[in-house]
Write an enzyme that holds these catalytic residues in place. Sequence first.
Site, short mmCIF file in Angstrom:
data_model
loop_
_atom_site.label_atom_id
_atom_site.label_comp_id
_atom_site.label_asym_id
_atom_site.label_seq_id
_atom_site.Cartn_x
_atom_site.Cartn_y
_atom_site.Cartn_z
N ASP A 1 50.92 53.46 42.94
CA ASP A 1 51.01 53.94 43.95
C ASP A 1 52.71 54.32 43.71
OD1 ASP A 1 52.91 51.74 44.34
OD2 ASP A 1 51.68 51.39 45.67
N SER A 2 52.94 55.09 44.71
CA SER A 2 54.12 56.09 44.69
C SER A 2 55.53 55.52 45.04
CB SER A 2 54.66 57.48 45.45
OG SER A 2 54.47 57.09 46.28
N GLY B 1 56.04 54.85 47.87
CA GLY B 1 56.53 55.24 49.74
C GLY B 1 55.63 54.31 50.65
N GLN C 1 48.67 64.03 54.68
CA GLN C 1 49.32 62.78 55.14
C GLN C 1 49.16 64.06 56.79
OE1 GLN C 1 50.96 60.23 56.14
NE2 GLN C 1 51.26 59.91 53.33
N GLY D 1 48.44 56.95 54.74
CA GLY D 1 48.83 57.42 56.69
C GLY D 1 48.38 56.65 57.33
N ASP E 1 41.52 51.03 47.97
CA ASP E 1 41.88 49.72 47.41
C ASP E 1 42.31 49.36 48.69
OD1 ASP E 1 44.31 51.44 47.77
OD2 ASP E 1 45.72 49.44 47.96
N CYS F 1 24.16 36.48 44.85
CA CYS F 1 25.81 37.15 43.85
C CYS F 1 25.57 36.65 42.29
CB CYS F 1 27.05 36.70 44.66
SG CYS F 1 27.87 37.31 44.27
N CYS G 1 28.66 36.37 40.92
CA CYS G 1 29.79 36.36 40.31
C CYS G 1 29.89 34.81 39.67
CB CYS G 1 30.23 36.76 41.49
SG CYS G 1 30.90 34.77 42.51
N CYS H 1 29.72 32.03 42.36
CA CYS H 1 28.46 31.45 43.06
C CYS H 1 27.20 30.73 42.50
CB CYS H 1 27.57 32.75 43.91
SG CYS H 1 28.44 33.43 44.98
N HIS I 1 35.02 36.04 43.49
CA HIS I 1 34.11 35.74 44.59
C HIS I 1 34.40 37.29 45.81
CE1 HIS I 1 30.41 35.96 47.27
NE2 HIS I 1 31.42 35.92 48.18
#
Length: 375
Positions: A89-90, A92, A188, A220, A270, A308, A310, A313, A339
Amino acid sequence: MIWKLEAKDNKARAGVLSLRNNTILTPIFMPVGTQACVKGLDFNDLEQIKTKLILANTYHLYLRPNDSVIKKLGGLHKFSGFNGSFLTDSGGFQAFSLNGKPNENGIAFKSHIDGSSHFFTPQMVLDIQYNLNSDIMMILDDLVALPNTKERILESIKRTSQWAKQSIIHHHNNKDSNPHNNIFAIIQGGTDKWAREISANELINMNYCDSEFDGFAIGGLAVGEEKNIMYDTIELTTDFMPQHKPRYLMGVGTPEDLVEGIYRGVDMFDCVMPTRNARNGTIFTQFGRLSIKNARFKEDSTPIDDKCGCYTCKNFSKAYLNHLFKANEILYARLSSIHNLYYYLELTRNAREAILQGRFENWRKEFYLKINARF
Ligand SMILES: [Zn+2]
């Protein structure tokens, strides 16, 4: 970078993102690895959860250990040992949340580590990200808390566009020496349609000597507005975004938000939620959230979710996780993060399958039926 739209089911999209040495299937969730590290997990764990793209933070890595150090050590991939891809990311957002002061040239902020003063310009955040050798670089934007005045929102979109122009020129001039570093702009405009439309159109039509942005983000949001207003804003913004480029919704991410974002045409997400909530004892499953500290798990020998796939699990019981949490063992953070992230990644994989098969609407309905069943 190439992003190819593979299938559409109403507004939901399945695509393929080709980065250097790495192919990402979208929609995708990107685990947050602020300090070039997803908290508690190493690159073997990241492979286990089948993640190939994580988010690192320009602000934090600039302050410590500094991007020049990471450059010297071969960039983020070599430095961390993770052979997937990095989106950075920037800075900001951190400048915004740490009370930074934007002006037309950039954002002034104080380090949260030692209080020292710093100033980010659009060009500088790209230079930092070149040093990090990021696969996808976000440009500097001016985001505002919501609700806000029309004047401040107008100022934010105007400034974001100005900085975007400076970023695209700077990137064009440095592209030859950094051919694998792609660049995303951030739309934005608060929750107003007119403002989102101006911001989206300005950024989407922006180019300099044939250089244009490789993708677009919706920034934003999740900054104080109501959920249904956020969903409406996502929908009206994706309507302005081009079909042939990836769309990234920044920092928004309950499982429901992912499903609703995908439904409205978002490709990338994210959020700190799966890892942060894991550490606090909240586990996400296809049947909703559970609190692992609950006394009813004390003698429960079954895994969190027997369906699951993973590592956690497959190998550990709820009773053991309940014990580790109560005993404040570090292992708990690792196992629960594995998980929760696997669940998030699997959610986007299943959404993708449903889109490819043209049954996303039904899949979305089933998702809510299960989530609402609860434990
Ligand atoms: Zn699991």
